[in-house]
Structures are given as structure tokens and as C-alpha cells.
Design an enzyme around this catalytic site. Structure first.
Site, PDB file in Angstrom:
ATOM      1  N   ASP A   9       0.807  -1.251  -0.031  1.00 51.63           N
ATOM      2  CA  ASP A   9       0.033  -0.144  -0.013  1.00 51.63           C
ATOM      3  C   ASP A   9       0.788   1.006   0.143  1.00 51.63           C
ATOM      4  O   ASP A   9       1.554   1.518   0.920  1.00 51.63           O
ATOM      5  CB  ASP A   9      -0.893   0.153   1.246  1.00 51.63           C
ATOM      6  CG  ASP A   9      -1.904   1.105   1.363  1.00 51.63           C
ATOM      7  OD1 ASP A   9      -2.177   1.893   0.237  1.00 51.63           O
ATOM      8  OD2 ASP A   9      -2.561   1.050   2.237  1.00 51.63           O
ATOM      9  N   ASP A 105      -3.190   2.575  -5.897  1.00 50.13           N
ATOM     10  CA  ASP A 105      -1.971   2.812  -4.892  1.00 50.13           C
ATOM     11  C   ASP A 105      -1.817   1.400  -4.153  1.00 50.13           C
ATOM     12  O   ASP A 105      -1.019   1.469  -3.262  1.00 50.13           O
ATOM     13  CB  ASP A 105      -2.214   3.956  -3.775  1.00 50.13           C
ATOM     14  CG  ASP A 105      -3.288   3.973  -3.166  1.00 50.13           C
ATOM     15  OD1 ASP A 105      -4.246   2.952  -3.295  1.00 50.13           O
ATOM     16  OD2 ASP A 105      -3.489   4.790  -2.256  1.00 50.13           O
ATOM     17  N   GLU A 106      -2.412   0.260  -4.333  1.00 45.36           N
ATOM     18  CA  GLU A 106      -2.063  -0.933  -3.686  1.00 45.36           C
ATOM     19  C   GLU A 106      -2.286  -2.213  -4.334  1.00 45.36           C
ATOM     20  O   GLU A 106      -3.108  -2.144  -5.349  1.00 45.36           O
ATOM     21  CB  GLU A 106      -2.918  -0.832  -2.169  1.00 45.36           C
ATOM     22  CG  GLU A 106      -4.516  -0.874  -2.723  1.00 45.36           C
ATOM     23  CD  GLU A 106      -5.087  -0.614  -1.219  1.00 45.36           C
ATOM     24  OE1 GLU A 106      -4.739  -1.516  -0.114  1.00 45.36           O
ATOM     25  OE2 GLU A 106      -6.207  -0.156  -1.034  1.00 45.36           O
TER      26      GLU A 106
END
Length: 395
Positions: A9, A105-106
Site C-alpha cells: 500500500d 495505490d495498492e
């Protein structure tokens, strides 16, 4: 062999991208936010320096400026975030082909079969963190676990730039004392439902009779119980984004809309935008979703299933308006409107109608698609967008 799953993350991703591109921003409070003049001025991301001042995601910009007057406020640049995300996913795939993006974003990585190449999961996580920091310039927090759920929960336990290992035997000590709202899959609505049953912590949920949860919430009740006990067999699917499941668009209004006739103008604009994207992907869908948020940030989402899949704005609009009239009282203020089409399938062959009305609609909407493709989104739009209620084609 027990699985080894990572969840990486990125820390304060949008803000970190700007800090990576401009070294002069490192160590400074950076806030990525929309346009306050258009009432879309909410915080999308804040660097940890800004978070230390109390700035939070979703906060109005004027409040963020009050808390952090020396902050660097930047308008979002989504093409940059997508470019950085693509580079990061490329690094992950150097370790394993089993990479499942979870958001921009992860992502999850299944490194079960990579031990002989790169070492134990913790060493793989450290190597991944080092490469992302060195090659992309952002930091990430990584959770390591025997399944996706525990990897996801572990990643949130130590931020920023953390590395946390969470095993099944760690669940009672590490997760059960946490508020039930911290469990992945429990939102505000379910938190309230669970609170009414006396369930306040993850441990309360884990030790609650599963039979009662199934009676109260159906299969989702059993799923939550299993999550609270750290059980998750879902695979890391590298093809999870190969097909689209829904297409939606939402917008924050420049002022509170109270009359249905105003809200309908926005719904029509959004229906046009959603239908065009659905057609561009070669899809059709049966489930129309209308989302509304009022001035107090109370949120309503309702859906309607159509008799057959569609890719026409007219069908989406009619279904969304019926949801509006049924579930939202006239005169109640609306701050945000969202329209989505879900349950997408490959577009089926068109069914001919007796008088050709549907065919004429399809021809008109596709003609608009071609005009916008060639001359831009503002080349053609509905006359209702020229009224004071129109928002997508601001004059």
C-alpha cells in the site's frame, strides 16, 4: 505449503507522487485537493506532514487551509498517478506474475512459489519496498500474511513505510482488540448494525454465534465472521481487472440542489457520460445505481435492475429518475450525485422494435459518440445542460 501473500500500500500516494517529482516538496505539508470555487474542494490526499496538522482525506479545502496555512495545495493530476501506479506494478511483476491490483495505490502479490528465488516472504517484502523507493521515489507499507485478508489488515497496522507480518495465530492478540470498524469489509452501516447486537470489537464479532449472524445478514454475516477469525481462501487474481464490472460517474454540485427538476438535469448529464463509456468498452448492463449525498454528508445509494441489458443513456436516465423520485424527498438538499451501470456483460445483439424507436435512439447516441471523439466532449450536449442546473459543461 502455507500461502505467502503481500499487500503493498503506497503511503499518501497522490501527495508522495508530487514529492517524488519535486524534491523541494519533501518534508513539507502537501495537500492534493479539488477546486474549492466549484465546491469540489475536498482533500483527496495529504502527505504525512499535513496529516500531522490534522488534515484528512475528504475534508473541505477551506478547513484544511485553516489547519495547515503553510501547506502546499496542488490540484489533482490523475495521469501522473496512473503513470506511477503502472511503474510500481511493473516492479511487483518482477517478483511474481501473481499480482492483483486492488486500487491505484495498492496491490496483492502471491509470493508462495518465489521463496527459492527471492527468500522468505519478509525478505521479498523488504526487497520490494527498497526497489519502489529507489526506482519510483515513494514509500509503501507492506503487510505479509497467509491470505489476502490478513495481508491487507497487516499493511494498515504500521504506516508509513511499515512492514508487518500477521499470522493466523496472531489474530486474537493483534486484531481482536481493535474496533469492529477496523475490520476490512465493515463500513459505517454495518458497524451500526453490529453495534445493535453488542458487537464493538473484532473479537466480539469473531466469538459471536455465526448462526445468528447468518440469520441477520445472510451469507455476508458468515463472511464477516470468517474475516474476524482471519479466514480467507480467495486467490490472488492477476486477471481481476481484465473485464469491467461497472461504470460510474459522480460529481459534487456547485451549490445544494433542492428541486428534483434540477437534480434530473445532472442525472441526465451523468447518464450520457456513463452510457458513452459503456458503449466504448463494448458492454451493456442491467443494474442502474443512483448515489446521492446531502449537505450533512449523509449518503444514499439505491439500485434498479432493468429487464434487459442496455447501453443507452435514455434507459439509465429513466431508471435513475425513478430511484430519485422514490427515495429522495423533494426539497431535501443534494450536494453530490452519482450514476453507475453495473452487472456489465458483452453487448448482446440489438433486438429490433416494432416501430424502430429504440434503433433511432441508438443511432442518435452513437452519432454523438463519434462527434465527441472527433471534436471533444463539449462538441455536442443536451440543451438542458445550458440551464442553471447543468454542471458537466460549465459555460
Amino acid at each position: 505449503m502455507e500461502r505467502a501473500i503481500l499487500l503493498a500500500d503506497m503511503d499518501a500516494f497522490y501527495a508522495s507522487v508530487h514529492q517524488a517529482l519535486d524534491p523541494g516538496l519533501k518534508g513539507r505539508p502537501v495537500v492534493v485537493a479539488g477546486d474549492p470555487a466549484a465546491r469540489r474542494g475536498v482533500v483527496l490526499a495529504a502527505s504525512y506532514e499535513a496529516k500531522a496538522r490534522g488534515v484528512k482525506t475528504g475534508m473541505p479545502v477551506h478547513e484544511a487551509r485553516r489547519l495547515c496555512p503553510d501547506g502546499v495545495f496542488i490540484r489533482p493530476q490523475h495521469h501522473l498517478y496512473l503513470h506511477f501506479s503502472t511503474r510500481i506494478l511493473g516492479i511487483m511483476r518482477d517478483f511474481t506474475p501473481l499480482v492483483e491490483p486492488f486500487s491505484i495505490d495498492e496491490a496483492f502479490l502471491d509470493v508462495t512459489g518465489c521463496r527459492n528465488l527471492f527468500g522468505p516472504p519478509e525478505e521479498i517484502a523488504l526487497a520490494l519496498k527498497r526497489r519502489i523507493r529507489r526506482e519510483v521515489g515513494v514509500t509503501c507499507s507492506v503487510g505479509v500474511g497467509p491470505n489476502k485478508l490478513l495481508a491487507k489488515m497487516a499493511a494498515g497496522l504500521q504506516k508509513p513505510d511499515g512492514l508487518t507480518v500477521l499470522r493466523r495465530e496472531d489474530v486474537p492478540a493483534r486484531l481482536w482488540p481493535l474496533p469492529v470498524r477496523e475490520l476490512f469489509g465493515v463500513g459505517p452501516r454495518y458497524e451500526e448494525h453490529l453495534r445493535r447486537l453488542g458487537i464493538r470489537t473484532i473479537g466480539d464479532l469473531a466469538n459471536f454465534p455465526v448462526r445468528i449472524l447468518k440469520m441477520r445478514f445472510g451469507v455476508y454475516g458468515e463472511l464477516l465472521w470468517r474475516c474476524a477469525n482471519g479466514v480467507d481462501e480467495s486467490p490472488v487474481d492477476p486477471h481481476s481487472l481484465d473485464s469491467c464490472k461497472s461504470v460510474g460517474h459522480q460529481i459534487t454540485l456547485p451549490r445544494d440542489y433542492r428541486r428534483h427538476r434540477e437534480i434530473k438535469v445532472v442525472i441526465l448529464e451523468l447518464a450520457d457520460r456513463v452510457a458513452a463509456r459503456v458503449r466504448a468498452g463494448g458492454y451493456a448492463g442491467r443494474t442502474v445505481v443512483l448515489s446521492l449525498k446531502d449537505a450533512g454528508f449523509r449518503y444514499l445509494s439505491r439500485l434498479k435492475t432493468l429487464p434487459a441489458p442496455t447501453d443507452l443513456a435514455a434507459d439509465i436516465y429513466r431508471a435513475a429518475v425513478s430511484l430519485l423520485e422514490r427515495h429522495w424527498p423533494e426539497g431535501w438538499p443534494v450536494r453530490m450525485v452519482g450514476v453507475a451501470l453495473a452487472g456489465l456483460v458483452a453487448r448482446p445483439p440489438a433486438q429490433a422494435t416494432l416501430f424502430g424507436e429504440r434503433e433511432r435512439l441508438e443511432m442518435a447516441e452513437r452519432a454523438c459518440d463519434h462527434i465527441r471523439e472527433r471534436f471533444g466532449a463539449r462538441a455536442v450536449f443536451r440543451a438542458s445542460s445550458l440551464t442553471g442546473a447543468g454542471v458537466l459543461y460549465a459555460r
